[in-house]
Design a protein around this motif. Structure first.
Motif, mmCIF file in Angstrom:
data_model
loop_
_atom_site.group_PDB
_atom_site.id
_atom_site.type_symbol
_atom_site.label_atom_id
_atom_site.label_comp_id
_atom_site.label_asym_id
_atom_site.label_seq_id
_atom_site.Cartn_x
_atom_site.Cartn_y
_atom_site.Cartn_z
ATOM 1 N N THR A 10 22.547 -26.162 -8.242
ATOM 2 C CA THR A 10 21.909 -25.444 -6.988
ATOM 3 C C THR A 10 20.742 -26.309 -6.625
ATOM 4 O O THR A 10 20.341 -26.974 -7.265
ATOM 5 C CB THR A 10 21.660 -24.048 -7.163
ATOM 6 O OG1 THR A 10 20.626 -23.953 -8.380
ATOM 7 C CG2 THR A 10 22.810 -23.148 -7.707
ATOM 8 N N PRO A 11 20.118 -26.116 -5.354
ATOM 9 C CA PRO A 11 19.212 -26.972 -4.935
ATOM 10 C C PRO A 11 17.839 -26.628 -5.877
ATOM 11 O O PRO A 11 17.118 -27.371 -6.218
ATOM 12 C CB PRO A 11 18.727 -26.033 -3.730
ATOM 13 C CG PRO A 11 19.814 -25.557 -3.200
ATOM 14 C CD PRO A 11 20.912 -25.162 -4.334
ATOM 15 N N GLU A 12 17.771 -25.390 -6.614
ATOM 16 C CA GLU A 12 16.563 -25.240 -7.503
ATOM 17 C C GLU A 12 17.064 -25.726 -8.804
ATOM 18 O O GLU A 12 16.071 -26.352 -9.591
ATOM 19 C CB GLU A 12 16.472 -23.521 -7.931
ATOM 20 C CG GLU A 12 16.072 -22.704 -6.587
ATOM 21 C CD GLU A 12 17.280 -22.466 -5.744
ATOM 22 O OE1 GLU A 12 18.232 -22.053 -6.270
ATOM 23 O OE2 GLU A 12 17.082 -22.463 -4.673
ATOM 24 N N ARG A 13 18.314 -25.678 -9.182
ATOM 25 C CA ARG A 13 18.787 -26.345 -10.439
ATOM 26 C C ARG A 13 19.569 -27.463 -10.146
ATOM 27 O O ARG A 13 21.056 -27.441 -10.345
ATOM 28 C CB ARG A 13 19.136 -25.438 -11.494
ATOM 29 C CG ARG A 13 18.135 -24.358 -11.693
ATOM 30 C CD ARG A 13 18.957 -22.904 -12.397
ATOM 31 N NE ARG A 13 19.541 -23.154 -13.429
ATOM 32 C CZ ARG A 13 18.738 -23.019 -14.546
ATOM 33 N NH1 ARG A 13 17.559 -23.285 -14.509
ATOM 34 N NH2 ARG A 13 19.670 -23.299 -15.649
ATOM 35 N N PRO A 14 19.132 -28.523 -9.612
ATOM 36 C CA PRO A 14 20.118 -29.583 -8.973
ATOM 37 C C PRO A 14 20.981 -30.490 -10.038
ATOM 38 O O PRO A 14 20.485 -30.373 -11.280
ATOM 39 C CB PRO A 14 19.425 -30.712 -8.503
ATOM 40 C CG PRO A 14 17.854 -30.492 -9.019
ATOM 41 C CD PRO A 14 17.971 -29.037 -9.528
ATOM 42 N N THR A 16 21.927 -33.147 -10.365
ATOM 43 C CA THR A 16 21.269 -34.587 -10.634
ATOM 44 C C THR A 16 20.332 -34.221 -11.809
ATOM 45 O O THR A 16 20.078 -35.451 -12.374
ATOM 46 C CB THR A 16 20.512 -35.010 -9.355
ATOM 47 O OG1 THR A 16 19.760 -33.903 -8.893
ATOM 48 C CG2 THR A 16 21.444 -35.497 -8.294
ATOM 49 N N ASP A 17 20.302 -33.253 -12.315
ATOM 50 C CA ASP A 17 19.322 -33.162 -13.828
ATOM 51 C C ASP A 17 20.183 -34.038 -14.745
ATOM 52 O O ASP A 17 19.638 -34.563 -15.728
ATOM 53 C CB ASP A 17 19.153 -31.569 -13.985
ATOM 54 C CG ASP A 17 17.891 -31.145 -13.315
ATOM 55 O OD1 ASP A 17 17.009 -31.760 -12.545
ATOM 56 O OD2 ASP A 17 17.541 -29.983 -13.466
ATOM 57 N N ALA A 48 23.043 -32.319 -5.423
ATOM 58 C CA ALA A 48 22.638 -31.514 -5.831
ATOM 59 C C ALA A 48 23.457 -30.276 -6.486
ATOM 60 O O ALA A 48 23.345 -29.797 -7.514
ATOM 61 C CB ALA A 48 21.427 -30.731 -5.119
ATOM 62 N N GLU A 49 24.656 -30.159 -5.678
ATOM 63 C CA GLU A 49 25.494 -29.434 -5.987
ATOM 64 C C GLU A 49 26.463 -30.084 -6.895
ATOM 65 O O GLU A 49 27.112 -29.282 -7.719
ATOM 66 C CB GLU A 49 26.422 -29.101 -4.831
ATOM 67 C CG GLU A 49 25.923 -27.752 -3.935
ATOM 68 C CD GLU A 49 26.508 -27.650 -2.698
ATOM 69 O OE1 GLU A 49 27.639 -27.968 -2.356
ATOM 70 O OE2 GLU A 49 25.566 -27.206 -1.722
ATOM 71 N N CYS A 51 27.393 -33.563 -9.652
ATOM 72 C CA CYS A 51 26.857 -34.733 -10.108
ATOM 73 C C CYS A 51 27.997 -35.167 -11.078
ATOM 74 O O CYS A 51 28.340 -34.569 -11.919
ATOM 75 C CB CYS A 51 25.488 -34.673 -10.601
ATOM 76 S SG CYS A 51 24.700 -36.549 -11.172
#
Ligand code: SAH
Length: 491
Positions: A10-14, A16-17, A48-49, A51
């Motif tokens: 999600t945007p808060e927990r992308p 891409t982490d 972000a959604e 990866c």
């Protein structure tokens, strides 16, 4: 050899982490040279959604095969088959695991300074391996991954798309979906890809056992296919496999330590039992019966196998006729409690020299157990799964071979006399079985016959005319001092 790992976010927990967790930046393609070729890491998608990270290993033999392709008779079976009968591309899977561990070494260990909390949490993951060499096919693939919490999609790749009648190749297209910590997912792959490959491309050395146990931490000890995994991973080297299995058993039992300690508590709980009904608690009677038999046998050097919290060891120490007393248990926790009970660190020199505690599993032969006068297995056999019992039998009666062996176990017939025990129940949750008098005797006769012992039976506790005593004890005496194998050879 090619593999992708995807996650969503999600945007808060992308998503891409994933790049932080793998220690590989999503925006650049990177190449690493490994011992077997070049490994490439790149991200086909990095939002972000969603990866996706891809790992591609270029192994030279693969290129060789590719070059060779087409040299046959224009797409004739030979040419297509060459790819599958040549063993080198198969090895790619174990080579791939090696590459995985060198390229993602921190991720495998679950280390991530930038996003420590993300490294600890289960992520929605999807792993795809388009062509996985899998000896045992999709069935085995499922058996290996499903117990680890993955939803598994596995289908055989046809040997040759143009010749469906040839059937399946040994390659499987694999998709794993699950909520798993990234480090754990990588460790599953690191172990199971070479296991499925089942190729012996490198010399397996003793430190492979350490690697396996490290990568298997948290999942291998409880895996239903543990034996297959261990033996294939170690290229079917039996001594290494045994070593690994033994250490895994210690892990499993240490994990189950709570159950074990509860089991020990249970074995002695009658000590606090109803004093009016049972003037002498059963655990005390058991120890007295054991001491009497050991004294009668003139035993000086005694093993207490599965000694638990050391009550028997303590009782033995009080009688100077027992010159050497060794308590063995698989549970470190039980041994710690035993050491405290015995005040091992405060014993005088003479006493201390008589007693010793060590950790060991009775399911394996152990040189340290040889040469004793007697061994006691008090309320221990019923804690082993029945299929493991022959291993204990061999370790004690076949390998250690003390002159006298005492075995006590509950008599299940007596259970109807315990008022608090519901019908059909065993006395404790960790008891894998409880025997009738007849079952116990059948077992004891068989063991005695096989290993050159004579056996007789002693009731412990009130011997009920109908159902017998609450505890049954078998007293084995060695009649034939030759080893079982010599005996068999002579026969
Ligand atoms: N002998 C003690 C304790 C009995 S409880 C008594 O009579 O009070 C059973 C004990 O067997 C536990 O301490 C447990 O840790 C131990 N045990 C179970 N499986 C074992 C194994 N495979 N090897 C060694 N000890 C084992």
């Amino acid at each position: 050899m090619f593999l992708t790992i995807s996650t969503t976010g999600t945007p808060e927990r992308p998503a891409t982490d994933l790049g932080f967790l793998l220690h590989k930046h999503p925006e650049s393609a990177q190449a690493f040279s490994t011992s077997y070729g070049t490994a490439h890491v790149f991200y086909p998608e990095a939002g972000a959604e969603r990866c996706t990270a891809a790992l591609l290993l270029e192994v030279d033999p693969v290129a060789l095969v590719r070059r060779g392709k087409g040299k046959g008779r224009g797409g004739a079976p030979d040419a297509a088959l060459a790819q599958y009968v040549n063993d080198r591309p198969y090895a790619a899977s174990s080579l791939f695991a090696v590459a995985l561990s060198s390229v993602f070494s921190s991720a495998l260990r679950g280390v991530c300074k930038a996003r420590p909390e993300r490294a600890q949490e289960a992520l929605p993951l999807r792993v795809e391996v388009p062509a996985l060499p899998a000896r045992g096919g999709p069935d085995l693939v499922r058996k290996l991954f499903e117990p680890l919490g993955w939803v598994v999609e596995a289908e055989s790749v046809a040997l040759d798309a143009g010749f469906p009648e040839w059937g399946a190749s040994r390659y499987v297209r694999l998709v794993l979906v699950g909520e798993v910590r990234l480090a754990e997912a990588l460790r599953h792959l690191y172990v199971l890809l070479p296991v499925l490959d089942d190729a012996k491309h490198y010399w397996v050395s003793a430190d492979e056992v350490d690697k396996l146990l490290r990568a298997g931490e948290g999942w291998l000890a409880e895996h239903p296919e543990q034996k297959l995994i261990t033996s294939r991973y170690l290229s079917r080297r039996w001594s290494l496999t045994r070593q690994a299995m033994e250490r895994l058993e210690l892990v499993r039992l240490a994990d189950a330590d709570d159950t074990v300690v509860e089991a020990i508590d249970n074995a002695v709980d009658d000590e606090q039992g109803d004093s009016e009904e049972r003037p002498l608690p059963l655990a005390v009677r058991r120890r007295e019966a054991i001491l009497a038999e050991l004294q009668a046998a003139g035993a000086g050097r005694v093993l207490d196998l599965g000694c638990g919290q050391g009550q028997l060891v303590q009782a033995l120490l009080k009688d100077v006729r027992f010159s050497e007393i060794v308590g063995v248990d698989v549970s470190v926790r039980a041994l710690t409690i035993a050491a405290r009970r015995l005040k091992l660190d405060r014993l005088g020199e003479r006493q201390a020299a008589r007693v010793q505690l060590f950790q060991g599993s009775l399911a394996y032969t152990d040189k340290r157990l040889k040469g004793y006068d007697a061994a006691v297995l008090s309320e221990v056999v019923e804690h082993l799964d029945l299929p493991r019992l022959p291993a204990l039998e061999y370790a004690v009666f076949g390998s250690a071979r003390p002159r006298t062996v005492l075995v006590t176990t509950p008599n299940v017939e007596y259970n109807v006399r315990w008022e608090t025990l519901p019908a059909g129940h065993v006395r404790h949750g960790d008891h894998r079985f409880e025997w009738t008098r007849e079952e116990f005797r059948d077992w004891a006769e068989r063991v005695a016959g096989r290993h050159g012992y004579r056996v007789r039976y002693v009731p412990v506790g009130p011997d009920d005319p109908e159902v017998g005593p609450p505890t049954q004890m078998a007293v084995f005496s060695l009649t034939d001092d030759r080893s079982a194998t010599t005996k068999e050879a002579a026969a």
